[in-house]
Design a protein around this motif. Structure first.
Motif, PDB file in Angstrom:
ATOM      1  N   UNK A   4      -4.555  -5.599   0.604  1.00 31.46           N
ATOM      2  CA  UNK A   4      -4.755  -5.171  -0.633  1.00 31.46           C
ATOM      3  C   UNK A   4      -3.445  -5.544  -1.178  1.00 31.46           C
ATOM      4  N   UNK A   5      -3.069  -5.555  -2.713  1.00 35.38           N
ATOM      5  CA  UNK A   5      -1.750  -5.580  -3.288  1.00 35.38           C
ATOM      6  C   UNK A   5      -1.291  -4.281  -3.549  1.00 35.38           C
ATOM      7  N   UNK A   6      -0.288  -4.087  -4.479  1.00 36.69           N
ATOM      8  CA  UNK A   6       0.593  -3.054  -4.629  1.00 36.69           C
ATOM      9  C   UNK A   6      -0.528  -1.866  -5.290  1.00 36.69           C
ATOM     10  N   UNK A   7      -1.481  -2.514  -5.951  1.00 43.48           N
ATOM     11  CA  UNK A   7      -2.256  -1.640  -6.772  1.00 43.48           C
ATOM     12  C   UNK A   7      -3.386  -0.992  -5.686  1.00 43.48           C
ATOM     13  N   UNK A   8      -3.645  -1.443  -4.472  1.00 33.60           N
ATOM     14  CA  UNK A   8      -4.413  -1.096  -3.366  1.00 33.60           C
ATOM     15  C   UNK A   8      -4.012  -0.177  -2.538  1.00 33.60           C
TER      16      UNK A   8
ATOM     17  N   UNK B 260      -3.500  -2.245   5.103  1.00 38.27           N
ATOM     18  CA  UNK B 260      -2.388  -3.216   5.021  1.00 38.27           C
ATOM     19  C   UNK B 260      -2.095  -3.986   3.942  1.00 38.27           C
ATOM     20  N   UNK B 261      -1.493  -3.169   2.913  1.00 37.51           N
ATOM     21  CA  UNK B 261      -1.293  -3.882   1.521  1.00 37.51           C
ATOM     22  C   UNK B 261       0.323  -4.696   1.309  1.00 37.51           C
ATOM     23  N   UNK B 262      -0.062  -5.418   0.343  1.00 36.37           N
ATOM     24  CA  UNK B 262       1.551  -6.081   0.005  1.00 36.37           C
ATOM     25  C   UNK B 262       1.871  -5.373  -1.180  1.00 36.37           C
ATOM     26  N   UNK B 263       3.054  -4.953  -0.918  1.00 36.24           N
ATOM     27  CA  UNK B 263       3.680  -3.848  -1.935  1.00 36.24           C
ATOM     28  C   UNK B 263       4.795  -4.535  -2.587  1.00 36.24           C
ATOM     29  N   UNK B 264       4.758  -4.576  -3.958  1.00 34.71           N
ATOM     30  CA  UNK B 264       5.637  -5.111  -4.906  1.00 34.71           C
ATOM     31  C   UNK B 264       7.090  -3.981  -4.758  1.00 34.71           C
TER      32      UNK B 264
END
Length: 938
Positions: free
Chosen positions: A816-820, A837-841
């Motif tokens: 997911x992204x940061x929102x996830x 395993x999110x992608x975090x801003x």
């Protein structure tokens, strides 16, 4: 009769892949030898092998003529029988003998009487909570298979389910009917006859969704609550009725209109309307609470915007206040009206004051008269005139203030400047609430709030505000009816500063006190610290959890299923084991990342600031061979129309069989296949039914609208999607992309009608609408989709999509992204066996947590902040083990949805011990994940 395609009853499907043929229908050498020893010819050999493999695959014996030709041909070629050999029996006695041989080989018993008894017991038990015949048949199938018995024919299950369902439903409806008074029944029946100003029956009021959170809609929704409550206490009517049954009955009533319901039998008619009324009463409470929270959030946003505007115009306001202050000073200063009045009054009273000098309050009247030479009246008159002169001077100052806009305006400007200098938006909020005040107090009276913990401070303060809501003064007492001071320690320092006036001890500033209470109530509704009695979404979520005794029974299998421990280790797994497991996980991951750092090529940690950074990685681009492959595929791929694709998949996969009336009965449409395919196309392309009818011959807009409203639902759509996902997963080509163990979750903005509670203006997309939140498998197919509001943190729904996925594709890793992501989401994902395993801003600013205060690292210690700080609270995790397991098992079993739970596990909750425990576990998992990721780029 229920369509067999709607059930799990074993049957051959139209679409059988090559992989499935080899997996399920290839006879082993031992099976071939067994069949050859039992038969005397190729025809019987082929028939017996088909019986065996069919039973192994389906659990029942199909008629030989029902076995697909491709299966027959595949088995014939596998055992190398001559071409043209067909499976057939010349005598029924031989077929019966072969069925006995197969039963003996697979180890099942043929006892149709016992199978029917098991099926009847399971159907009767589940019919109290489930309504669709297909669901009841599926449960009976499962129980019969568990008993190791051969399945009876499908018609046996179908007739049994239909009969028992009719009996159970009739009993439930009679119970609902009998628990209502004659006046209440008459009131519900009037809904079918009385009409609103627009010509529709009042029955339609039960179906109306809430509109946008405007003041007028807020007020009208409060009126609808009164109207619904006047119909009767539906909780009494629904006593002992299963929630699922209420939902199904209400859905059936919702799908019908007044004219259709008039044709129902009286008891059924009243019971269905009663269930719909019950759901409407719950929904209106949910909608009111949601609207209240959104109204408060909007007001807070406007107060902050006003504060920002004040910052921009602060110079102008300050200059105006300085000018006003100068005017007041000129009135008071030497030569000003107030100063001259004071001097004149002093001259007028000088003689009197001199004569009375030295007298105190106890001086007798005679002495006063003597000192004034008997002229008391002139002295009093002189004093009165002097007071008038002084008052005139004060009046000049007051007049000056009034000419500047009045005292209220001056105070308001002073508060605005004060708000700017202290980031003090709280003092501006009451001005934004305005006319919402009356409706909010009205809402507080009509909804029954209850605390979900032992902390009642907000509700006690709300009760105090309600007792003084008719007060119009600037201040109200700070003490309750018993003389105790109202506790506002739950409020922030800014709120206490706004509410308490140092010059008015024992009093609250009324307007700021009310604004504070509304803000606190909205926040506690969002965090679940306050619940609404009789609602569904805002009910006390802790009461939805399974009892610990029930959790203990399921805990062993749950721990193995989610991978927290292995088979045979469950009995010894306790709070200490859980703590040690997490400690070892974090310690090992961080140590490995530290040890591998010197050899890294991708991660760099600044030794001075401790800020990590990744070296840029350039893509190699698409290879020429990949481009050629893409071109060749496009050249060979036939062009298909979207309608053709929908129709073909419906035929091969039978997903259209999932749709039907809300009653659970079979559709009575002339051509259900065609109607469902066209309706799916029309709704999927967002084309209106009447617009579609202009371009599609043979169907009317009314027919399409009727089918969509009466035969389609979210539940049925998800079941149809699961059929497609399963069929796609069986295709060999899907395995070329992935194995289905990984899923990506992300949202897509969707335009919606503005006048509803779901639609919001998205900060990310800059326009109103909602978010379609998709879970996309690594096999490139959507597993599940939620439609959620723009203002909701998407991570709330990331676990729910995985749990509600009913297909055979079961992912264990979600990207997911940061929102996830959030700390509680990391924790819940771990407890449910998923790897998040999110992608975090802005990941550089994230805090890593140490296993202990004394733990330090040679190379990556800067990531963990100051030495001895940011340490995991292992004692908290251990003490909350039982509650963590209770929550996780309850979510896994469907007792409470993960989205409901995660909405309540917010950082704003200061009372929620569950949040604290989930946050701490989430810190462990997130730190462990980032340690592993750091190691992977080394």
């Amino acid at each position: 009769m229920t369509s067999i395609e709607r059930t799990a009853y074993p049957r051959f499907k139209r679409l059988i892949t090559a992989h499935e043929l080899h997996l399920f229908f290839s006879p082993t050498r031992a099976e071939l030898q067994w069949a050859a020893d039992a038969t005397d010819g190729d025809e019987h050999l082929l028939a017996l092998l088909l019986m065996l493999k069919s039973y192994q695959r389906m659990g029942c014996f199909p008629a030989l003529e029902d076995v697909p030709a491709q299966v027959v041909e595949f088995v014939r070629r596998q055992v190398e029988l001559s071409e043209g050999t067909l499976p057939q029996y010349r005598a029924e006695r031989t077929a019966k003998h072969h069925r006995g041989l197969v039963r003996k080989k697979v180890g099942v018993k043929y006892d149709q009487g016992e199978a029917r008894r098991i099926a009847e017991r399971s159907i009767r038990k589940e019919a109290a909570a489930k309504n669709r015949p297909a669901d009841l048949i599926n449960i009976a199938l499962e129980k019969v298979v568990e008993a190791g018995l051969e399945l009876p024919g499908f018609s046996t299950f179908d007739k049994m389910a239909s009969k028992i369902r009719t009996e159970v439903n009739a009993s439930i409806r009679e119970g609902i009917h009998d628990r209502m008074s004659p006046a209440q029944r008459a009131g519900l029946l009037r809904l079918l006859e009385e009409r609103d100003s627009d010509g529709t029956t009042l029955f339609n009021w039960l179906k109306k969704p809430a509109k946008g959170p405007t003041w007028s809609h807020f007020k009208n929704l409060a009126k609808r609550l009164d109207w619904l409550d006047e119909l009767g206490d539906t909780s009494v009517w629904m006593e002992s009725v299963a929630t699922g049954k209420i939902t199904d009955f209400a859905g059936e009533a919702d799908a019908a209109d007044a004219s259709e319901l008039r044709d129902y039998a009286p008891i059924k008619q009243i019971a269905l309307i009663a269930c719909l009324t019950h759901k409407a009463r719950m929904r209106v409470r949910d909608d009111l609470a949601t609207m209240f929270c959104k109204r408060v959030a909007t007001k807070i946003k406007k107060a902050k915007e006003e504060l920002e505007a004040i910052r921009l115009t602060e110079r102008e306001i300050v200059e105006a206040l300085i000018g006003n202050y100068r005017t007041v000073l000129k009135n008071i200063d030497d030569g000003g009206p107030a100063h001259q009045a004071v001097q004149k009054a002093a001259v007028m009273t000088a003689e009197v004051r001199e004569a009375l000098k030295g007298l105190d309050d106890e001086a007798p009247v005679d002495e006063v008269a003597q000192r004034l030479g008997g002229k008391v009246s002139p002295a009093v008159l002189a004093m009165a005139k002097a007071l008038l002169v002084q008052a005139g001077g004060l009046g000049a100052v007051t007049k000056a203030v009034e000419e500047l806009g009045g005292f209220d305006q001056q105070y308001e400007q002073i508060e605005k400047v004060s708000a700017h200098h202290g980031n003090f938006w709280e003092v501006l909020l009451y001005g934004q609430i305005g006319r919402d005040r009356a409706v909010m107090f009205d809402l507080a009276e009509k909804l029954e709030f209850t605390e979900t913990s032992e902390d009642r401070r907000v509700l006690d303060a709300l009760a105090h505000a309600m007792r003084h809501q008719s007060t119009r003064g600037e201040y109200i007492t700070a003490f309750d009816e018993e003389g105790k001071e109202v506790d506002i320690s739950f409020a922030t320092q800014n709120w206490r500063k706004a509410v308490l006036d140092k010059t008015r001890t024992g009093q609250f500033v009324r307007k700021h006190f009310e604004a504070m209470i509304f803000t606190a109530l909205a926040e506690e509704l969002r965090t679940g610290d306050v619940a609404v009695v009789g609602s569904e979404e805002y009910t006390d979520w802790s009461k939805q959890l399974l009892d610990w005794e029930v959790v203990q029974e399921k805990l062993g299998s749950y721990l193995v299923e989610v991978g927290l421990c292995k088979e045979g280790e469950t009995a010894a797994f306790d709070a200490v084991s859980f703590r040690r497991q997490l400690q070892d996980k974090l310690t090992a991951a961080a140590a490995a990342a530290d040890a591998g750092y010197p050899d890294n090529e991708g991660l760099v940690i600044d030794p001075e600031t401790g800020i990590p950074s990744l070296k840029p990685h350039r893509s190699e681009g698409q290879r020429p061979s990949a481009r050629r492959l893409e071109q060749e595929i496009k050249a060979r791929m036939p062009e298909r129309s979207l309608m053709g694709i929908v129709a073909r998949t419906a035929y091969w996969v039978d997903w259209w069989q999932r749709f039907g009336p809300a009653s659970g009965n079979e559709p009575k449409l002339d051509d259900p296949f065609g109607r469902y395919v066209i309706t799916t196309f029309v709704k999927g392309t967002n084309m209106g039914p009447y617009e579609a009818a202009r371009h599609i011959p043979g169907v009317s807009g009314h027919e399409l609208a009727y089918t969509a409203n009466r035969h389609f639902s979210i539940v049925l759509l998800n079941e149809a999607i699961a059929d497609l996902v399963n069929a796609h997963a069986r295709l060999d080509i899907s395995q070329a992309w992935g194995d289905g163990t990984t899923v990506a979750a992300d949202g897509t903005h969707m335009d919606t009608y503005l006048d509803n509670l779901l639609a919001e203006t998205s900060v990310r997309y800059g326009k109103p609408g909602g978010i379609a939140y998709h879970h996309i498998s690594d096999t490139y197919i959507a597993l599940f989709t939620h439609f959620i509001p723009c203002g909701v943190w998407e991570a709330v729904y990331i676990i729910e999509g995985l749990l509600k996925n009913s297909s055979e594709v079961k992912p264990t890793t979600v990207h997911a992204d940061t929102q996830g992501q959030s700390q509680p989401v990391f924790a819940l994902a771990h407890l449910l066996g998923f790897d998040l395993m999110p992608r975090i801003r802005n990941w550089k600013g994230l805090t890593f947590y140490r296993p202990s205060k004394t733990t330090e690292y040679v190379h990556i210690d800067a990531l963990f902040g100051e030495a001895g700080k940011n340490v995991i609270d292992w004692d908290l995790i251990e003490s909350q083990f039982r509650h963590l397991m209770k929550v996780a098992v309850s979510v896994r079993e469907g007792a409470i949805s993960s989205s409901t739970l995660l909405k309540r596990l917010r950082s704003g909750s200061k009372k929620n011990a569950t949040y604290a425990a989930f946050r701490e576990v989430g810190r462990v998992i997130r730190t462990e994940l980032f340690s592993v990721m750091s190691r992977d780029v080394l």
